[in-house]
Enzyme design. Structure first.
Site, PDB file in Angstrom:
ATOM      1  N   HIS A 246       0.199  35.787  54.262  1.00  0.00           N
ATOM      2  CA  HIS A 246       0.919  34.793  53.384  1.00  0.00           C
ATOM      3  C   HIS A 246       0.793  35.273  51.781  1.00  0.00           C
ATOM      4  O   HIS A 246       1.811  35.482  51.388  1.00  0.00           O
ATOM      5  CB  HIS A 246       0.324  33.300  53.500  1.00  0.00           C
ATOM      6  CG  HIS A 246       0.535  32.782  54.792  1.00  0.00           C
ATOM      7  ND1 HIS A 246      -0.329  31.598  55.175  1.00  0.00           N
ATOM      8  CD2 HIS A 246       1.163  33.074  55.790  1.00  0.00           C
ATOM      9  CE1 HIS A 246       0.306  31.222  56.495  1.00  0.00           C
ATOM     10  NE2 HIS A 246       0.920  32.420  56.881  1.00  0.00           N
TER      11      HIS A 246
ATOM     12  N   SER B 286       5.560  34.419  58.786  1.00  0.00           N
ATOM     13  CA  SER B 286       5.377  33.580  57.183  1.00  0.00           C
ATOM     14  C   SER B 286       4.942  34.468  56.118  1.00  0.00           C
ATOM     15  O   SER B 286       5.286  34.242  54.957  1.00  0.00           O
ATOM     16  CB  SER B 286       3.836  33.086  57.767  1.00  0.00           C
ATOM     17  OG  SER B 286       4.123  31.843  58.825  1.00  0.00           O
TER      18      SER B 286
END
Length: 375
Positions: free
Chosen positions: A282, A230
């Site tokens: 992230h 991610s």
């Protein structure tokens, strides 16, 4: 307890690339009209003229244009001016991630570890069956298996000098749900970006964003392991945003594209406050991707493209990039070097980012009456 992973399920909602895809310069309404006119007048005229001229005459004319300061590169076809790359690197990344998950399940071998009275999920898969849902609700291997194969863990990176985990963790996933969400997102985002900018630039953005996300994750999360792609995916989203900003003048409907992209990024970052989601990976990946986009994804200004198709008049030669693009590129390069330098120094000195920021832990998890963030 289930492993902490850099998962973002809502990223898989990015499944309508036609609405979010930022068109290339030659496909905007203004750009399409200008290029149609240029190509129809210049290339047709040149083909007709060159049929009447001998090879010697053509070469003589090109040498003359060179002496007059005109580039002979205006003998450019329409397909060359709007080149689109064939995407192969992103599909290879998808295959590699799936292969690594299969390897993880093979190594995990749930039936061999279960005692009497306990059972694996989907036991008919034999060696590839999943850990019990109370241990891993994402249908995947155990935390010990992920740690053995290269999951991100602070003590092993800092004190046992296993820095390779900063990269290996982005190829591992905590379960089938985690893997599907990330691979769907990578397919929808990455393939289009690779078609527009080529495999080298997109590969650099993907890998460095994942690496940057791992660094920020370890600086703030030191009691859990982390896996997932991610951080690299958020790097691609960050690169899309900076690409839109640095190439602002060549796009139509730019405000709508900016609003849509910012909304998608904000929603996905907001979901990162759920427990067991590594939002620091992230954010770190997004920041690195944003900076790399200013450096690697600049497009030439339209006036420069025009003069490659038609010889420019003397004294009216445009530079390839605009001044603000150069400024953004230089500033982004300085910040990129600073981010990696400071981050790596702090990490290998064993610093804890929470000591300097007492509220930063809320960025990755906000406790509520329904869940406890734990460590």
């Amino acid at each position: 307890r289930p492993p902490r992973h850099s998962e973002d399920l809502s990223l898989s909602r990015f499944n309508r690339p036609s609405k979010l895809r930022i068109p290339s310069a030659t496909r905007t309404p203004e750009g399409s009209a200008k290029f149609s006119q240029i190509i129809s007048t210049s290339s047709v005229f040149e083909r007709a003229r060159e049929r009447e001229m001998s090879n010697e005459d053509i070469e003589s004319r090109r040498r003359k244009d060179g002496r007059n300061g005109h580039s002979s590169s205006y003998y450019v076809t329409e397909s060359e001016s709007a080149r689109e790359w064939t995407s192969w690197l992103v599909p290879m990344f998808v295959v590699a991630n799936i292969a690594m998950f299969i390897v993880a399940m093979f190594v995990n071998n749930c039936p061999a570890k279960r005692r009497l009275g306990t059972s694996c999920v989907a036991h008919f898969l034999g060696r590839f069956s999943f850990e019990p849902l109370r241990e891993n609700p994402l249908f995947g291997p155990s935390s010990l298996t992920l740690l053995k194969l290269g999951a991100l863990e602070w003590n092993r990176v800092v004190h046992q000098h296993q820095g390779w985990r900063l990269v290996s963790c982005i190829w591992l996933h905590a379960g089938v749900i985690h893997l599907l969400a990330n691979m769907l997102s990578l397919t929808f985002i990455g393939i289009r970006l690779e078609q527009q900018f080529g495999f080298i630039r997109i590969g650099i953005i993907y890998l460095l964003s994942g690496f940057g996300g791992s660094i920020l994750s370890l600086l703030f999360i030191q009691n859990n392991i982390s896996v997932g792609a991610s951080g690299a995916l958020f790097g691609l989203l960050g690169a899309m945003l900076s690409e839109l900003i640095t190439n602002w003048t060549i796009y139509s409907n730019k405000a709508a594209a900016l609003f849509t992209l910012v909304l998608i990024i904000a929603i996905n970052l907001a979901i990162g406050i759920l427990p067991h989601v590594d939002n620091f990976a992230h954010i770190g990946g997004f920041i690195i991707g944003l900076l790399l986009g200013f450096i690697l994804l600049m497009r030439p200004q339209f006036g420069w493209i025009e003069q490659q198709m038609v010889p420019p008049s003397s004294g009216n030669v445009k530079s390839k990039y605009m001044v603000y693009q150069y400024i953004l590129c230089v500033v982004a390069l300085i910040l990129l070097i600073a981010c990696f330098g400071i981050g790596l120094v702090m990490l290998f000195r064993g610093k804890n980012g929470n000591d300097s920021c007492s509220w930063c832990h809320y960025v990755s998890c906000v406790p509520t009456s329904r869940w406890n963030c734990g460590n």
